[in-house]
Design an enzyme around this catalytic site. Structure first.
Site, PDB file in Angstrom:
ATOM      1  N   ALA A 265       0.850  -1.194   0.000  1.00 50.53           N
ATOM      2  CA  ALA A 265       0.000   0.000   0.000  1.00 50.53           C
ATOM      3  C   ALA A 265       0.880   1.236   0.000  1.00 50.53           C
ATOM      4  O   ALA A 265       2.024   1.207   0.464  1.00 50.53           O
ATOM      5  CB  ALA A 265      -0.919   0.002   1.219  1.00 50.53           C
ATOM      6  N   ASP A 266       0.333   2.310  -0.524  1.00 57.12           N
ATOM      7  CA  ASP A 266       1.000   3.606  -0.450  1.00 57.12           C
ATOM      8  C   ASP A 266      -0.060   4.685  -0.287  1.00 57.12           C
ATOM      9  O   ASP A 266      -1.075   4.676  -0.982  1.00 57.12           O
ATOM     10  CB  ASP A 266       1.837   3.887  -1.695  1.00 57.12           C
ATOM     11  CG  ASP A 266       2.813   5.013  -1.435  1.00 57.12           C
ATOM     12  OD1 ASP A 266       3.921   4.727  -0.939  1.00 57.12           O
ATOM     13  OD2 ASP A 266       2.468   6.190  -1.676  1.00 57.12           O
ATOM     14  N   THR A 267       0.182   5.568   0.657  1.00 55.41           N
ATOM     15  CA  THR A 267      -0.756   6.651   0.957  1.00 55.41           C
ATOM     16  C   THR A 267      -0.128   7.979   0.603  1.00 55.41           C
ATOM     17  O   THR A 267       1.023   8.245   0.948  1.00 55.41           O
ATOM     18  CB  THR A 267      -1.136   6.621   2.455  1.00 55.41           C
ATOM     19  OG1 THR A 267      -1.730   5.354   2.759  1.00 55.41           O
ATOM     20  CG2 THR A 267      -2.110   7.736   2.803  1.00 55.41           C
TER      21      THR A 267
END
Length: 189
Positions: free
Chosen positions: A72-74
């Site tokens: 994941a990447d935010t």
């Protein structure tokens, strides 16, 4: 969810680990240093998805049958500006000053990767901050050291408690993992 699969979370984030644990998904952690640069022409949602897929691709060669890697990447976006993780106190101060009294979007891209397939998706949440004082910003940075957080804040930290007036969308997305979407995707993965 397929509990015959072996799940790996490719993240150092204690928040993502906590969310997966609360989901009752058995997983182990695998972590590598991954370059987080992205093509500048990408739109905001595309950046989050690109980075999540890019991180997953670093594990492709070592995946075994029945293994699924979750990455994941935010990113935090104020208008068209992407606010990444701050380098130092001064940059964190600039970011939080920019966010003060405004609304912004938080995008989290997620990639599920196995030997058989790959699924990439994202979620977006709008966060509304009240006006923050310089003392509040300094207190937060000095006490919470938000240097590992996109946009220089964590919704679950002190600043989130006192600064967020409301959100539109998933709170867990702001924490770094849209758990509701992840669950839906895992059901059919």
């Amino acid at each position: 969810m397929n509990f015959n699969k072996k799940y790996f979370l490719a993240s150092n984030s204690p928040r993502r680990k906590e969310l997966l644990t609360n989901l009752k998904l058995p997983f182990e952690s695998r972590v590598k240093e991954i370059d987080e640069t992205y093509p500048p022409e990408l739109a905001r949602a595309e950046v989050a998805e690109y980075l999540a897929a890019h991180k997953a691709s670093a594990y492709r060669e070592e995946l075994q049958p029945e293994e699924v890697i979750i990455t994941a990447d935010t990113i935090v976006c104020l208008d068209e500006t992407i606010l990444n993780k701050p380098y130092d106190h001064a940059q964190a101060t600039r970011m939080l000053t920019m966010l003060s009294g405004r609304s912004h979007e938080v995008y989290t891209g997620v990639c599920l990767l196995s030997l058989e397939k790959s699924v990439v998706f994202h979620d977006v949440t709008t966060v509304h901050f009240r006006e923050l004082t310089r003392d509040e910003i300094d207190f937060y940075i000095n006490n919470y050291k938000p240097f590992d957080k996109a946009g220089s804040y964590g919704a679950q930290d002190w600043l989130g408690l006192v600064g967020i007036e409301r959100i539109e969308g998933s709170y867990f997305n702001v924490m770094g993992l849209p758990v509701h979407r992840l669950y839906e995707e895992l059901l059919v993965f």
